[in-house]
Design an enzyme around this catalytic site. Sequence first.
Site, PDB file in Angstrom:
ATOM      1  N   CYS A  92      -1.509   4.684  -4.288  1.00 17.17           N
ATOM      2  CA  CYS A  92      -0.724   4.344  -3.102  1.00 17.17           C
ATOM      3  C   CYS A  92      -1.429   3.145  -2.480  1.00 17.17           C
ATOM      4  O   CYS A  92      -1.673   2.161  -3.167  1.00 17.17           O
ATOM      5  CB  CYS A  92      -0.584   5.536  -2.149  1.00 17.17           C
ATOM      6  SG  CYS A  92      -2.121   6.390  -1.732  1.00 17.17           S
ATOM      7  N   ALA A  93      -1.763   3.186  -1.218  1.00 14.76           N
ATOM      8  CA  ALA A  93      -2.531   2.104  -0.606  1.00 14.76           C
ATOM      9  C   ALA A  93      -4.024   2.432  -0.657  1.00 14.76           C
ATOM     10  O   ALA A  93      -4.818   1.733  -1.285  1.00 14.76           O
ATOM     11  CB  ALA A  93      -2.081   1.866   0.828  1.00 14.76           C
TER      12      ALA A  93
END
Length: 253
Positions: A141-142
């Site tokens: 994801c981030a």
Amino acid sequence: MTIIDGPALALSAPVNLRDLGGIPIDGGVLRTGLAIRTDDLALVTEEAADELVAAGLTAIIDLRSADEVAISGRGPFGSRPVAYHHLALMANVGDSMRTQLPFTHESMGESYVAMVETAAPQLVTALNVVAHAPGATAFHCAAGRDRTGVLAAMLLLALGADDEDIVIDYARTDENMPAIMRRTQGVMGPLLARLGFDEERLRASLPDGPMEVSMRILLGTLRARYGDPLTPLRDAGLSADTVARLRARALAA
């Protein structure tokens, strides 16, 4: 490729990347070279991308929202022979964040439960990618913490790992958080501003203390609610054949 024009994003090696190999699972120990969890791969350097491909990476699962992907695209992996699967676990980052305010480890854990229940089809697809990719699959994801942690937990549950080993893996991100925050600022800063958040206040509101609480809430709630914590995924199409293939690949030399 960066989709939105603007200042060039700073590229760097991942700071929260780890192969899940070595974790005890049903029948033995998860081998290396099957599943890699990591922070944002769209921000990696050309050299880091080449190293991952040379080490056997053949598929990437991008768990970020469409808004995040619009800022950085696929990065250096856009020009490399790696299958790309965009499986957003949040339709809207801003809406999801607002449901967690004020941020606590408990509110994050509750958001993980909601993620499993509402994004079960995406999680099932992700497990099928891991089961069928010819080489290693990396998912991110981030930060490589929340959405990535949920997918890692579902994968490890499917492989028969104990809850405690899942919690231990999740909590390894804790020591990497300062580096993660610095690395993702170029993407998250503009995104948070666009969504109406004050980045400095938001980062200051992140909870202290052991982050393992969030994963314990996810696993405990799923077991209390369903008995089998994989029930939401089974109801969304996770098959016995996929689980068997995952376990066979995880144990193969």
